[in-house]
Scaffold this motif. Structure first.
Motif, mmCIF file in Angstrom:
data_model
loop_
_atom_site.group_PDB
_atom_site.id
_atom_site.type_symbol
_atom_site.label_atom_id
_atom_site.label_comp_id
_atom_site.label_asym_id
_atom_site.label_seq_id
_atom_site.Cartn_x
_atom_site.Cartn_y
_atom_site.Cartn_z
ATOM 1 N N MET A 182 21.644 -47.164 53.783
ATOM 2 C CA MET A 182 22.595 -46.546 52.863
ATOM 3 C C MET A 182 23.916 -47.300 52.943
ATOM 4 O O MET A 182 24.690 -47.122 53.872
ATOM 5 C CB MET A 182 22.797 -45.071 53.217
ATOM 6 C CG MET A 182 23.651 -44.323 52.223
ATOM 7 S SD MET A 182 23.688 -42.552 52.633
ATOM 8 C CE MET A 182 24.773 -41.962 51.331
ATOM 9 N N PRO A 183 24.180 -48.192 51.969
ATOM 10 C CA PRO A 183 25.420 -48.966 52.015
ATOM 11 C C PRO A 183 26.557 -48.255 51.290
ATOM 12 O O PRO A 183 26.347 -47.405 50.426
ATOM 13 C CB PRO A 183 25.032 -50.253 51.278
ATOM 14 C CG PRO A 183 24.020 -49.800 50.274
ATOM 15 C CD PRO A 183 23.281 -48.637 50.902
ATOM 16 N N SER A 184 27.776 -48.611 51.651
ATOM 17 C CA SER A 184 28.983 -48.174 50.951
ATOM 18 C C SER A 184 29.869 -49.404 50.790
ATOM 19 O O SER A 184 30.285 -50.006 51.787
ATOM 20 C CB SER A 184 29.718 -47.080 51.734
ATOM 21 O OG SER A 184 30.923 -46.726 51.080
ATOM 22 N N LEU A 185 30.123 -49.784 49.543
ATOM 23 C CA LEU A 185 30.823 -51.026 49.265
ATOM 24 C C LEU A 185 32.212 -50.778 48.685
ATOM 25 O O LEU A 185 32.460 -49.752 48.050
ATOM 26 C CB LEU A 185 30.010 -51.876 48.287
ATOM 27 C CG LEU A 185 28.562 -52.169 48.688
ATOM 28 C CD1 LEU A 185 27.845 -52.945 47.589
ATOM 29 C CD2 LEU A 185 28.498 -52.925 50.000
ATOM 30 N N PHE A 186 33.109 -51.742 48.955
ATOM 31 C CA PHE A 186 34.403 -51.856 48.292
ATOM 32 C C PHE A 186 35.452 -50.856 48.742
ATOM 33 O O PHE A 186 36.440 -50.639 48.047
ATOM 34 C CB PHE A 186 34.242 -51.787 46.762
ATOM 35 C CG PHE A 186 33.136 -52.654 46.254
ATOM 36 C CD1 PHE A 186 33.043 -53.972 46.655
ATOM 37 C CD2 PHE A 186 32.167 -52.149 45.406
ATOM 38 C CE1 PHE A 186 32.009 -54.777 46.217
ATOM 39 C CE2 PHE A 186 31.135 -52.944 44.959
ATOM 40 C CZ PHE A 186 31.057 -54.260 45.357
#
Length: 704
Positions: free
Chosen positions: A436-440
């Motif tokens: 589960m990625p979270s970007l920016f």
């Protein structure tokens, strides 16, 4: 001079290293088109008028003098590419660090004539949808001088008109084109077309020499004076740039540059093409051969088997060996009606073909026609009528796929199914890893959690599904986010860091869903429970989708209640009724368009526009944008919701039959405006792949 690689470079490389495939076409064997530091087709900083192979997906990360640009570029069409860029600019404007998101497009509208004088010509918009820090436009021409030497020259506006600029030649069409309006860099996200091709213009150009099969040398004159950057960050002593690019591996390039007479830069490019799987042909087992009724084997034991054991058991066992689940079987005179559920193959036509082969081996000789019904969620979607004699005659024909499709009859069946007595109830479960990625996030552009995902599904009867999942994090840093929401809207999405922080373990969803078919061309769904990690409630949907039509219409109405941050069983006091009317268009050639109009989770009204390109092997790449009645200033940074979505089929990576895939959505920002409920099992995605247009597109695998 100092060389520094920003920390944002390191984690993003992991996105593409999972699969690297050759990406240079044979026509580019002498001199390859590269990606510039902005991530679109170019030399070093400047663009070129050539393109990469159709369908290619590339990631570039470049760094020099405190600037790191990470770009994802998709060659959407042979002539058109689009890029999403996330940049880190240190000491921006003499102040702190700027985290910038921007989009670019590059379109080649004239092709070079080999051996003639006409060059290829392209036009482009850089940072047309962002803060505008890199905002520029260009027209560029590229001509191949020798098989290994290429020259490009063009004219640029915006940033590309800031060094050696002169009066805009387009001003002959209007005095207003001489001046470029000022732009507010703070909000971003708006398309400010009144800036396009306005203000001073400047020339740029360069040479590319393919010195060896792996090494390319480049020299260019840049028309970018870096007007937004601090002189302490970017010190320009010259407008000349020089670079060397080495092909480390097919699809992987490493570039070293000497920039603006004072700086050293480095760039890594990794590209893959969904059209080129790592394992050509795949590893699925060979299908069973067709057994002609005239063969000794058919004549000697087919009828004996039918009398000794039930045909249902034999057919079920044979189908199971092919990765296909038997849903129902009925013999009526000279016809056999077989209901199947495809659990293995991305192309439903392949499951139909293998099912027909099984029937040719298991059915009594008196059966002359096979009616194969593909089923999902207990709903019959398409019925394919195939003559048994066609199966026997066309198996080894060179154009057997085309002939078999031309002779088959495909239609939407009635709402009736005839499940076997042991089809229901059914229980399935799986244990798999999740990422589960979270970007920016400006505080840390890349965060992610990795853990275990346990899921289960119970089907008591046809159309009724109970499903749920439990997640336990093993490692990750999503809970380290400290940024708080400042949204003026109900915080339906912007409080995602609180969900990341509070939940472990979590219940991502726990639902009961009922699927039904109220009419021949109609499909229905009712889902209730914990619908997604942030909302629970009730979701209802009706879809009109004729079997042979590339158009569909749907209506969805939901009541959603906000879940507690720990994502277990509690709710918060925010509830909302949402709903959309959706129009779907299968445009052909793999392109899918969708428009959803209605009310969103924050109570705003508007529409979402989506366009996806789907490859026959299951890859899917698309983009969407949502515009609602929330003013851009109220929405906040980014102005409106937009993003890129990507689906990678597991079978593409492994070569094994598998319908699973990994999907992710890349949003420049997660805000509250234009937020839609995420409900699993929406009808269009379940029904469309089983219908005639999709079967036709995948019929090349009918005999596989």
């Amino acid at each position: 001079m100092a060389v520094s690689i920003h920390k944002a470079l390191q984690p993003t490389v992991a996105v593409i290293v999972f699969s690297i495939t050759p990406s240079l076409s044979k026509s580019e064997a002498d001199i390859a088109t590269g990606y510039n530091s902005y991530g679109y087709p170019g030399m070093i900083d400047m663009p070129v008028a050539t393109s990469r192979p159709d369908g290619e997906l590339a990631f570039t990360t470049s760094n020099f003098s405190g600037q790191t640009r990470n770009t994802l570029t998709f060659q959407m069409l042979p002539r058109l590419s689009g890029s999403f860029r996330y940049s880190v600019l240190e000491e921006y404007g003499g102040g702190g660090t700027l985290y910038d998101r921007s989009f670019s497009v590059h379109y080649r509208f004239i092709d070079e004539i080999e051996g003639g004088w006409r060059p290829s010509v392209a036009i482009g918009l850089n940072d047309f949808l962002g803060t505008g820090v890199y905002s520029s436009e260009y027209v560029v021409a590229t001509k191949t001088l020798t098989p290994r030497l290429r020259f490009s020259a063009g004219i640029g506006w915006g940033r590309l008109g800031t060094s050696g600029g002169f009066t805009n030649p387009l001003s002959i069409f209007g005095e207003s084109l001489k001046t470029r309006p000022s732009r507010d860099f703070a909000l971003g996200g708006e398309i400010e077309a009144d800036q396009f091709f306005r203000g001073d213009a400047a020339f740029f150009g360069g040479l590319e020499w393919q010195a060896t099969d792996r090494l390319k040398l480049t020299a260019e004159y840049s028309s970018d004076a870096y007007p937004q950057e601090s002189r302490s960050a970017v010190d320009l002593a010259s407008q000349m740039n020089f670079g060397a690019t080495y092909a480390v591996h097919p699809g992987v390039d490493l570039s070293l540059r000497y920039l603006y007479g004072n700086e050293i830069g480095i760039q890594l490019t990794a590209a893959l093409n969904p059209k080129d799987p790592p394992f050509l042909g795949g590893f699925e087992p060979a299908p069973p051969p067709v057994l002609p009724r005239t063969s000794a084997a058919q004549l000697s034991w087919s009828e004996i088997i039918a009398s000794r054991d039930t045909l249902t058991e034999k057919v079920s066992e044979a189908l199971s060996g092919q990765g296909i689940r038997l849903h129902g079987l009925d013999l009526d005179g000279a016809s056999a009606r077989l209901e199947i559920e495809n659990t293995a193959y991305l192309q439903e036509a392949q499951a139909v073909g293998r099912s027909a082969r099984v029937l040719s081996r298991q059915m009594p000789s008196r059966i002359t026609a096979f009616n194969i019904v593909v089923v999902t969620g207990g709903m019959p979607v398409s019925e394919v009528r195939i003559s048994r004699s066609d199966m026997e005659d066309l198996e080894h024909e060179l154009d057997g796929s085309w002939q078999s499709f031309a002779r088959a009859a495909i239609a939407s069946p009635s709402a009736r199914t005839s499940p076997t007595k042991d089809r229901y109830p059914r229980f399935d479960w799986s244990l798999s890893p999740y990422l589960m990625p979270s970007l920016f996030d400006p505080d840390n552009p890349v965060r992610a959690d990795f853990g275990a995902h346990l899921s289960a599904t119970v089907e008591p009867t046809a159309g009724l599904e109970f499903s749920g999942a439990l997640r336990k994090k093993i490692v990750g840093n999503l809970d380290e986010a400290t940024r708080k929401s400042n949204s003026a809207l109900p915080r339906v999405r912007s409080e995602f860091p609180l969900y990341d922080k509070a939940g472990d373990p979590t219940i991502p969803y726990l639902t009961a869903a009922y699927y039904f078919k109220p009419g021949r061309d109609y499909y229905g769904r009712v889902t209730a429970g914990y619908l997604e990690r942030m909302f629970g409630g009730v979701s209802t949907e009706v879809l009109w989708k004729p079997d042979d039509s590339r158009f569909a219409l749907g209506v969805e109405v939901n009541y959603a209640q906000k879940r507690d941050f720990d994502q277990l069983f509690g709710f918060q006091d925010y509830g909302v009724t949402t709903g959309h009317v959706s129009a779907y268009w299968d445009m052909g050639n793999g392109f899918q368009a969708q428009v959803d109009t209605g009310r969103y989770l924050a109570g705003d009204w508007g529409a979402t526009f989506s366009l996806d390109r789907e490859f026959n092997n299951g890859w899917k790449i698309g983009a969407f944008a949502t515009l609602t009645d929330v003013p851009f200033s109220t929405f906040g940074e980014g102005s409106f919701d937009k993003g890129i979505r990507l689906t990678v089929p597991i079978t593409w990576l492994t070569g094994e039959p598998n319908k699973s895939s990994y999907s992710t959505t890349i949003r420049p920002l997660t805000r509250d405006g234009g937020a839609r409920l995420n409900v699993g099992g929406r009808l269009y995605d379940r029904v469309r792949p089983l219908q005639k247009p999709a079967l036709q597109d995948g019929w090349g695998r009918f005999w596989r």
